[in-house]
Design a protein around this motif. Structure first.
Motif, short mmCIF file in Angstrom:
data_model
loop_
_atom_site.label_atom_id
_atom_site.label_comp_id
_atom_site.label_asym_id
_atom_site.label_seq_id
_atom_site.Cartn_x
_atom_site.Cartn_y
_atom_site.Cartn_z
N ALA A 39 -15.32 11.06 -13.40
CA ALA A 39 -14.45 10.91 -12.24
C ALA A 39 -15.24 10.55 -10.98
CB ALA A 39 -13.66 12.19 -12.01
N THR A 40 -16.34 11.29 -10.72
CA THR A 40 -17.09 11.02 -9.49
C THR A 40 -17.88 9.72 -9.58
OG1 THR A 40 -18.87 12.46 -10.33
CG2 THR A 40 -17.29 13.45 -8.82
N SER A 41 -18.29 9.33 -10.79
CA SER A 41 -18.94 8.03 -10.96
C SER A 41 -17.96 6.90 -10.64
CB SER A 41 -19.46 7.86 -12.40
OG SER A 41 -20.52 8.76 -12.66
N ALA A 42 -16.70 7.13 -10.97
CA ALA A 42 -15.66 6.12 -10.73
C ALA A 42 -15.22 6.08 -9.28
CB ALA A 42 -14.45 6.40 -11.63
N ILE A 43 -15.60 7.10 -8.50
CA ILE A 43 -15.18 7.16 -7.09
C ILE A 43 -16.42 7.21 -6.23
CG2 ILE A 43 -13.70 8.36 -5.41
CD1 ILE A 43 -12.40 9.77 -7.86
N GLY A 44 -17.19 6.14 -6.26
CA GLY A 44 -18.39 6.06 -5.45
C GLY A 44 -18.13 5.38 -4.12
N GLY A 246 -10.13 13.55 -17.34
CA GLY A 246 -11.02 12.81 -16.46
C GLY A 246 -10.32 11.64 -15.80
N ILE A 247 -9.52 10.93 -16.58
CA ILE A 247 -8.77 9.79 -16.06
C ILE A 247 -7.73 10.26 -15.05
CG2 ILE A 247 -7.19 7.90 -16.66
CD1 ILE A 247 -8.62 8.02 -19.48
N LEU A 248 -7.12 11.41 -15.31
CA LEU A 248 -6.13 11.97 -14.39
C LEU A 248 -6.76 12.29 -13.04
CD1 LEU A 248 -3.21 12.99 -14.04
CD2 LEU A 248 -3.98 15.23 -14.84
N VAL A 249 -7.94 12.89 -13.07
CA VAL A 249 -8.64 13.22 -11.82
C VAL A 249 -8.96 11.95 -11.03
CG1 VAL A 249 -10.78 14.15 -10.84
CG2 VAL A 249 -9.63 15.37 -12.69
N THR A 250 -9.49 10.93 -11.71
CA THR A 250 -9.83 9.68 -11.02
C THR A 250 -8.58 8.98 -10.51
OG1 THR A 250 -9.83 8.47 -13.12
CG2 THR A 250 -11.92 9.30 -12.37
N GLY A 251 -7.51 9.00 -11.30
CA GLY A 251 -6.27 8.35 -10.89
C GLY A 251 -5.69 8.97 -9.63
N VAL A 252 -5.67 10.29 -9.57
CA VAL A 252 -5.16 10.99 -8.39
C VAL A 252 -6.00 10.64 -7.17
CG1 VAL A 252 -4.91 13.27 -7.30
CG2 VAL A 252 -4.11 12.91 -9.65
#
Length: 426
Positions: A39-44, A246-252
């Motif tokens: 999730a955090t890698s996807a939200i840099g 993990g996808i849910l966290v990144t999506g939110v």
């Protein structure tokens, strides 16, 4: 005698149950770490900059790009996590077992993309500390890189990584939600254009997909999950649940960040998205809460940066194991991760702060890498289940959505390669 046997059996069963419970508890950290590392890698900082840039230019229509990125994320991550954990092999080794040397090619692409992304991540850390503490951006980047290095010098770096990415990940989400509420975005228009956009831009979609699931990000969570030890076909349900969470966290986080900036844009504030010193995300947060908003942006940007430095360095280093088996784990892997951060830091200090255009470009570049790895994994799923996955019967529905996502990323990459490289001249 019968009673004694029964008591002994019950005692053995109780002991086994306790051991299983203790093992499951000990694995909880790596599993949560895998979820938040993905999730955090996807939200840099690149993703935050991309979101601000595209929301400023497209408005509510950017919601559609976020929806597509989440759907592709689902198709990609559920397939990647399952194949890697069922086989018990990292992506490079798994690819090599199906197509000789394809893992080496994939590793080179991931490392190049990861290095480019990490330079931007370190620069983002400097920009974040500058906004949060008023620290010189170059020194802030140095501090961010050194902190990341220190984390991997711990003997049990894995546990430290798990705690850091979880704490900072939750902090990022909470603070962004606060800003999104205060900015009062046009939720109705955003919801409508999530499904029926007024404007469609494939270069934008490819760039945001690359910045949130392309390159090293595709494999970050799955590689960390391998260290939980819960691998093999018998743990498929747990893997499926973890990847979805993990996808849910990144999506939110993606959608909330978009809404926060959309509220600013919809209010009539014009965000500067051009030039070397452009900081559209920082300007958006400052427009909502003034100096406090700018400092909140600083924390979010720095947290996104250092967790992405960790994710990019760790995942890129795990791919190096295709060249040397000594890098499978332990100190050799940790030292390789440190070396990766050192190289990124040195390059950053030599070239200076990366402009917003570079952060956007790197996301697009990783979007171009994405279909290459996906093609290899879909080949394994369709044609090499018996030998590569140990005879595991792979769900056809998962292969279908994975193949559709692969075809879509190839198409988007083909039509977007020109506009993506044009970001370098922006």
């Amino acid at each position: 005698m019968g009673t004694l046997v029964t008591d002994s059996q019950q005692s053995t069963e109780a002991t086994s149950a306790e051991k299983a419970k203790a093992f499951a508890k000990s694995r909880r950290g790596p599993i949560l770490g895998a979820i938040f590392l993905m999730a955090t890698s996807a939200i840099g900082p690149g993703f935050i900059t991309q979101t601000a840039t595209f929301t400023a230019t497209l408005g509510a229509a950017f919601a559609f790009a976020i929806l597509v990125s989440i759907l592709i994320d689902l198709a990609v991550q559920m397939n990647i996590w399952r194949m890697i954990t069922v086989s018990g092999k990292r992506a490079g080794d798994l690819a090599n077992s199906a197509v000789p040397f394809s893992g080496h090619v994939l590793a080179v692409l991931i490392v190049i993309g990861g290095l480019a992304f990490n330079i931007g991540n370190i620069a983002g850390g400097g920009l974040g500390l500058n906004a949060l503490l008023g620290m010189d951006a170059k020194i802030g980047g140095l501090v961010t890189g050194l902190l990341a290095i220190c984390i991997f010098l711990f003997k049990r770096a894995g546990r430290v990584v798990d705690v850091v990415v979880m704490v900072l990940g939750v902090g990022m989400i909470v603070m962004t939600i606060v800003v999104a509420i205060v900015s009062n975005p046009p939720i109705g228009d955003a919801f409508r254009q999530t499904f029926v956009p007024d404007e469609l831009n494939f270069a934008t979609i490819t760039t945001i997909v690359g910045g949130t699931v392309g390159g090293y990000i595709t494999y970050a969570g799955a590689h960390r999950y391998l260290e939980s030890g819960l691998t093999g076909p018998e743990h498929v349900k747990d893997v499926h649940r973890a990847s979805f969470q993990g996808i849910l966290v990144t999506g939110v986080m993606r959608y909330v960040l978009f809404l926060a900036i959309l509220g600013v844009v919809a209010s009539g504030v014009v965000l500067d998205v051009s030039g070397q010193g452009a900081n559209p995300a920082g300007a958006a947060f400052a427009a909502v809460l003034g100096d406090a908003g700018f400092r909140i942006f600083g924390f979010i940007f720095w947290a996104a940066a250092i967790t992405s430095v960790i994710g990019a360095a760790y995942t890129s280093a795990t791919f190096l194991s295709v060249f040397s088996k000594t890098l499978k784990g332990g100190w050799p892997l940790q030292l390789a991760t440190v070396a990766f951060i050192v190289v990124s830091l040195v390059v950053y200090l030599l070239i200076g702060t990366a402009p917003a255009a570079l952060l956007v470009f790197v996301g697009g570049f990783n979007g171009l890498i994405l279909p290459i790895g996906l093609t290899i994994f879909m080949y394994i799923g369709w044609f090499r289940q018996k030998d590569v996955l140990g005879g595991y019967r792979y769900p056809v529905w998962l292969l279908v959505i994975g193949t559709l996502a692969t075809a879509l990323t190839w198409y988007m990459g083909a039509v977007s390669v020109g506009p993506i490289f044009a970001f370098l001249t922006a």
